[in-house]
Scaffold this active site. Structure first.
Site, PDB file in Angstrom:
ATOM      1  N   ARG A  90      21.236   7.483  13.806  1.00 35.21           N
ATOM      2  CA  ARG A  90      22.032   7.634  12.788  1.00 35.21           C
ATOM      3  C   ARG A  90      21.175   7.507  11.566  1.00 35.21           C
ATOM      4  NH1 ARG A  90      27.051   3.408  10.930  1.00 35.21           N
ATOM      5  NH2 ARG A  90      27.358   4.343   8.996  1.00 35.21           N
ATOM      6  N   ASN A 144      32.664   9.706  16.714  1.00 36.24           N
ATOM      7  CA  ASN A 144      32.674  10.679  15.637  1.00 36.24           C
ATOM      8  C   ASN A 144      31.600  11.849  16.245  1.00 36.24           C
ATOM      9  OD1 ASN A 144      34.297   9.805  13.556  1.00 36.24           O
ATOM     10  ND2 ASN A 144      32.871   8.201  12.868  1.00 36.24           N
ATOM     11  N   CYS A 164      41.314   7.882  14.231  1.00 37.57           N
ATOM     12  CA  CYS A 164      40.522   7.528  13.056  1.00 37.57           C
ATOM     13  C   CYS A 164      41.362   6.407  12.299  1.00 37.57           C
ATOM     14  CB  CYS A 164      40.172   8.881  12.090  1.00 37.57           C
ATOM     15  SG  CYS A 164      39.371   8.275  10.714  1.00 37.57           S
ATOM     16  N   HIS A 194      38.192  13.081   8.459  1.00 36.95           N
ATOM     17  CA  HIS A 194      37.499  12.559   7.332  1.00 36.95           C
ATOM     18  C   HIS A 194      37.438  13.771   6.146  1.00 36.95           C
ATOM     19  CE1 HIS A 194      34.439   9.816   9.804  1.00 36.95           C
ATOM     20  NE2 HIS A 194      35.895   9.431   9.779  1.00 36.95           N
ATOM     21  N   TYR A 244      35.812  10.337   2.137  1.00 39.21           N
ATOM     22  CA  TYR A 244      34.784  10.814   2.485  1.00 39.21           C
ATOM     23  C   TYR A 244      34.880  12.293   1.698  1.00 39.21           C
ATOM     24  CZ  TYR A 244      34.001   8.175   6.771  1.00 39.21           C
ATOM     25  OH  TYR A 244      33.946   7.463   7.811  1.00 39.21           O
TER      26      TYR A 244
END
Length: 425
Positions: A90, A144, A164, A194, A244
């Site tokens: 990440r 995700n 989500c 998102h 987002y």
């Protein structure tokens, strides 16, 4: 009822366990198996999970294992909350795109594509193994990028629904501002995972009074602060975009900001270290306050509600229960293909999720949704088939990239940083 959580060694898991314990009347869980290859983390999380159940008087059995096949055997539902490559991967997703002046984020842009390429093959392997042992088991995906992963699962014929926590987070916040219970708040939540907007906030159900204009007028500052976007934008649009959308509406400002501070992955890694130390304390028997800063607020409530609905007998409630989920479009948004995965309110029961009708969307929203849907289709093809050209095409199609030079460099960077996770590279 038996459930399994793949990625059970996650520091998120005690949030889920707390929800299972508190909401046991909604989801009468008899057995829960936590599955994770990280045995050291799993022991810490599993021990705390048992203590949480014991403190709250939940009679269910909790066990944990690194053996996926044994763990999912006999399950009614499997929850996926895994992260391929951990926080280290990440951290890369959030940093190397910035070198091109593109946003570095784990679910959108080049970083989101990298995560999809790492994740889709593994999730499909897990789902195949679940289906071989339990063809009737449901898969609830919280992994995700949820939209792409859920599309992969559904396209492969799995019984899957994506989940989500953005919608339930808005529902809780709006209910608090309005002084009502969350159950009284119905959101006209529409878009892709998102990439969503709250177009109405109705009291009492889909046909109730729309109080969104009042919310914006009376609480516009608080709403805008949560989004980290200008109140003037919320007032002009008359909708509440997901936070987002900041990556799209304020892309360059976000890039400048991200370049001047540590990555979110670095912050989370520090939190995880502290959390795991806490989980190892045999006196701890509840989720610690620090966990609220980790992300995933109200994940447990959403997961319990969705799993409970999916495990109901089909037809028990003709209308089903309405929840915001990720599922096939099937004509709901007429400008998208049927096999696109959208995030909207849907009736959910033992037969799966069926989206509610959606009012025609304004071009401001439908255009971006169509663009990202095309990107997601290309991203899924790259994840399934591999190849540098497919990665390049997906990046070129993404509206946050969209230039040849950027797409070329980001393609090379993505492959270089993820080679160990890409069998074809």
């Amino acid at each position: 009822m038996k459930l399994a959580v793949v990625g059970g060694g996650s520091t998120y898991t005690p949030e889920l366990i707390d929800g299972f314990a508190r909401l046991r009347d909604v989801l009468p869980l008899e057995e829960l198996v936590l599955i994770d290859p990280a045995a050291d983390r799993l022991d810490l999380v599993g021990g705390l999970a048992r203590r949480i159940f014991a403190k709250q008087g939940h009679p269910g059995k909790i066990s944990w294992t690194a053996d996926l096949d044994a763990g999912v055997d006999g399950t009614d539902a499997v929850l996926l909350q895994l992260r391929v490559g951990g926080q280290a991967a990440r951290r890369q997703d959030e940093t190397w795109p910035l070198e091109c002046g593109c946003v570095g984020q784990e679910t959108t842009g080049a970083g989101g594509l990298a995560k999809a390429l790492r994740t889709v093959p593994l999730v499909l392997d897990i789902a195949d193994r679940v289906r071989r042992r339990n063809p009737d088991a449901w898969i609830v995906d919280f992994t995700n990028p949820v939209g792409i992963v859920t599309r992969a699962l559904l396209t492969a014929g799995h019984k899957a629904v994506g989940l989500c926590n953005v919608a339930i987070g808005f529902q809780r916040k709006f209910a608090n501002l309005l002084g009502v219970t969350p159950e009284e708040v119905f959101l006209e939540h529409v878009g892709l995972n998102h990439l969503t907007w709250e177009r109405a906030v109705r009291l009492g159900g889909p046909d109730g009074e729309d109080v969104l204009p009042r919310l914006i007028a009376e609480h516009g500052d608080a709403i805008a602060d949560d989004l980290r976007m200008p109140r003037s934008l919320v007032e002009r649009l008359g909708v509440v975009p997901s936070y987002y959308l900041r990556y799209f509406y304020q892309h360059d400002a976000v890039v400048r900001e991200l370049r001047t501070k540590p990555s979110r992955a670095s912050e989370v890694a520090g939190m995880e270290k502290k959390l795991l130390e806490m989980y190892g304390d045999p006196a701890l028997d509840e989720k610690p306050e620090l966990l609220s800063k980790r992300g995933g607020a109200f994940y447990s409530e959403a997961a319990v509600a969705l799993t409970s609905s999916l495990l109901r007998e089909r037809g028990r409630d003709e209308a089903g229960e309405v929840q915001v989920v990720n599922t096939f479009n099937n004509g709901t948004l007429p400008f998208l293909p049927d096999d696109a995965v959208i995030e909207v309110p849907a009736t959910v029961d033992g037969g799966g999720a069926k989206p509610l009708p959606v009012r025609p969307l304004e071009p401001l929203y439908s255009g971006l949704i169509a663009n990202i849907t095309a990107y997601e289709q290309l991203a899924l093809e790259a994840a399934l088939k591999g190849g540098r050209d497919r990665v390049f095409e997906a990046l070129l199609a993404h509206p946050l990239i969209g230039q040849i030079d950027y797409a070329e460099k980001l393609t090379d960077d993505l492959i270089a940083h993820n080679r160990e996770h890409l069998k074809w590279a």
